[in-house]
Design a protein around this motif. Sequence first.
Motif, short mmCIF file in Angstrom:
data_model
loop_
_atom_site.label_atom_id
_atom_site.label_comp_id
_atom_site.label_asym_id
_atom_site.label_seq_id
_atom_site.Cartn_x
_atom_site.Cartn_y
_atom_site.Cartn_z
N THR A 66 0.86 -1.18 0.00
CA THR A 66 0.00 0.00 0.00
C THR A 66 0.90 1.23 0.00
OG1 THR A 66 -0.16 0.35 2.40
CG2 THR A 66 -1.65 -1.29 1.41
N GLY A 67 0.43 2.32 -0.61
CA GLY A 67 1.27 3.51 -0.71
C GLY A 67 2.40 3.34 -1.70
N GLY B 45 4.16 6.40 -3.33
CA GLY B 45 4.91 7.33 -2.50
C GLY B 45 6.40 7.06 -2.55
N ALA C 185 0.97 3.13 3.29
CA ALA C 185 0.03 4.21 3.01
C ALA C 185 -0.34 4.93 4.30
CB ALA C 185 -1.22 3.67 2.34
N SER D 83 0.61 11.32 5.85
CA SER D 83 1.90 11.34 6.55
C SER D 83 2.48 12.72 6.80
CB SER D 83 2.92 10.51 5.76
OG SER D 83 3.03 11.01 4.44
#
Length: 356
Positions: free
Chosen positions: A13-14, A17, A92, A95
């Motif tokens: 997930t994420g 990024g 994720a 942040s």
Amino acid sequence: MLHSPSPKRALVTGITGQDGSYLAEMLLNKGYEVWGMVRRHSSTAYDRIEHLLEKGASDQGALHLVHGDLRDTGSLLKILRQVRPDEVYNLAAQSDVKVSFDLPEYTADVTGLGPLRLLESLRELDLPSRFFQASSSEMFGKVQETPQNENTPFYPRSPYGSAKAFAYHNTRNYREAYGLYAVNGVMFNHESPRRGDSFVTRKITMAAARIQHGLQNMLLLGNLDARRDWGFAGDYMEGAWMMLQADEPSDYVLATGESHSVREFCEIVFEELGQPITWHGRGLEEYGQAPDGRKLIQISPEFYRPSEVDMLQGDASRARELLGWQPSVSFRELVSMMLAHDLELVERDAARADVA
């Protein structure tokens, strides 16, 4: 006829990024089949993983994207049933610490409840997946001891830090209550050229590059004396992978063991540009001046947090001893790497503008 074993499957997930892109790159190079969860938007930025998508499949592994959201349990269950991953890396989150003060409920939902939804989905489906939760040094907040290690009490100073602490305890609880292989990587600040430009390190290097090319006059910052333990994101993703390869699940701190101030970061950046800065004034009146008298850095109250975290410095000796993990990029090398990238980026953008 002998068949080669199927590659390991990882759900990240994420993945779009900073951390997700480095992790996906590393896992693909190790031969994994990587599934990245992305939220559905009318326009999604894939720039950090574009080089991986263009290859379609690396020489070793393959990359697939699936739509899902940490706020939607149904989508998580659907993805886990489809992928049946050997490893799940939850990177994720909302942040941005400063944004968490503006959007506390959203931050709690994504950063705190999101990991809980993933853990509960893994438990409900009874999957043997190994689970990594990206925990944060912001959980230590108003630090109770320095350096901070796995036994240091948490004292979060933001909705973000509180949400991460909630996720940390749930990860540990699911490991102890249900026997899940679930671990927390308590990662101190980790940066790279792929860092978002709203984070202070990237904000500094990008502004400095623009100032160097006459595209920006000044850099506005908040607390210059905030100290952080800054490392390279790629190293920390290697640590995350190592945690899921261990025989027994456990939580680890990942950190360099050094602490540097925002002021030091600025000084190195402008020194490398041949513009060593001198400081004048105090408090909100302080500013950084170039050798020719130009004001390069100015303090602005809008960049102060309602409650500040003054000092973070991690002790990763347990990860070094038990996992064999250690950072490979020094603080100064990290700053130089980020500045060189942003200088090149600004030069390229300026050249395109001239052509247009």
